[in-house]
Design an enzyme around this catalytic site. Structure first.
Site, short mmCIF file in Angstrom:
data_model
loop_
_atom_site.label_atom_id
_atom_site.label_comp_id
_atom_site.label_asym_id
_atom_site.label_seq_id
_atom_site.Cartn_x
_atom_site.Cartn_y
_atom_site.Cartn_z
N HIS A 30 0.81 -1.22 0.00
CA HIS A 30 0.00 0.00 0.00
C HIS A 30 0.84 1.27 0.00
CE1 HIS A 30 -1.94 -3.32 2.28
NE2 HIS A 30 -2.91 -3.08 1.41
N ASN A 65 -10.53 -3.63 -2.11
CA ASN A 65 -10.95 -4.05 -3.45
C ASN A 65 -11.94 -5.21 -3.39
OD1 ASN A 65 -9.47 -6.72 -4.43
ND2 ASN A 65 -7.98 -5.58 -3.24
N GLU A 84 -3.22 3.00 2.06
CA GLU A 84 -2.79 3.60 0.79
C GLU A 84 -2.98 5.12 0.77
OE1 GLU A 84 -3.69 3.56 -3.99
OE2 GLU A 84 -4.23 1.76 -2.86
#
Length: 314
Positions: free
Chosen positions: A81, A228, A133
């Site tokens: 990340h 995700n 991230e």
């Protein structure tokens, strides 16, 4: 039961690269011990458990700086990340050996932010608050990067910079990003756009948006911390119109979800180990509503099957 194995699904190259880097670190006897990963190398508990068995320990905390405070010696691995320059500097000042497993797509965003700062821009960064991230990306230039997660966040922005660009966390849903970008454009008509949905994320989302339409139910195999994976479930419901559940592995599957279901679609997040997904698919393929002998749920994937095979350096 009919099973649609959505393709592509599962591991992306950034995740595989990060895992190989960490596995090589475990095999490298020259690295000072202990070896720590600052946060989850990828967002999947099966992976972090497997690395612990290899002697690599995952440290957790609210952010990378606080996690780094737990380390006084040895080797640290930066996750896929990415991390801020401040984290890198502190690791160096502590005399730690640092290994960088940042995904190349994340590095591109960091490079973009540096370039934009040098050219006098402010950056609106669309991302999930609390996710590592965006933490790393904002940390590249916290004085000019503005993190937003929702359209309401955009409305609250008060930026007077003449030059403005918008970019985003790589694992966001492209549909989410589109709506927020439209809101940014409405508020700042002269803003420039640089969409950063990574290709692996994009093609997995597009596959679900089309292939899940043919199913009565979608099962997304992925860790609850995997952004995700959660987005894939969202895409199934909001774009394909198919009810979706996210499970970490087969043990979390509920038989009542299958009531009235003839066809189930299965996909997996970019950080989900392939053997974990295959186990779910095998169970669903043999499942028969009329045969109780097919109803037993048993998660049996051993940890040594989780990590990629890497040859020890001679």
């Amino acid at each position: 039961m009919n099973v649609i194995k959505i393709s592509p699904r599962g591991y992306c190259y950034g995740v595989v690269d990060a895992m190989v880097i960490a596995k090589n670190a475990a095999l490298d006897k020259s690295l000072p011990r202990p070896i720590y990963i600052l946060g989850m190398i990828v967002h999947n508990k099966h992976v972090t458990d497997a690395f612990e068995k290899e002697g690599i320990y995952t440290l957790d905390g609210p952010n990378r700086l606080e996690i780094l405070n737990q380390v006084d010696k040895g080797t640290v691995i930066f996750t896929a990340h990415g991390v801020s320059p401040e984290v890198r500097k502190i690791a160096e000042d502590k005399g730690l050996v640092a290994i960088d497993a940042t995904c190349p797509d994340v590095t591109k965003t960091h490079d973009l932010i540096r370039k934009m700062k040098a050219e006098g821009y402010h950056v609106i960064y669309i991302g999930k608050k609390g996710h590592p991230e965006p933490e790393g990306a904002v940390g590249v230039a916290p004085d000019i990067v503005h993190l937003v997660e929702t359209e309401e966040d955009v409305e609250r922005l008060d930026i007077e910079a003449e030059k403005l660009i918008v970019t985003n966390q790589t694992t966001m849903s492209q549909w989410d990003v589109h709506d927020i970008m439209e809101k940014v454009k409405e508020k700042y008509p002269d803003v420039e756009f640089h969409q950063e949905i990574c290709l692996a994320t994009q093609v997995r989302q597009e596959a679900v948006s089309e292939q899940a339409k043919k199913a009565d139910l979608t099962i997304v195999v992925g860790d609850p911390k995997s952004n995700n994976s959660n987005r894939l479930a969202q895409v199934s419901e909001e774009i394909a119109g198919t009810k979706a559940y996210r499970i970490g592995d087969l043990s979390e599957l509920k038989l009542e979800w299958l009531d009235g279901v003839e066809t189930v679609a299965v996909t997996a997040g970019a950080s989900t180990p392939t053997p974990i997904t295959k186990e779910v698919i095998r169970f669903l393929e043999q499942f028969d509503h009329e045969d109780p002998s097919t109803w037993k749920i048993s998660h049996e994937v051993p940890l040594h099957k989780i990590l990629p095979k890497v040859k020890a350096k001679t």
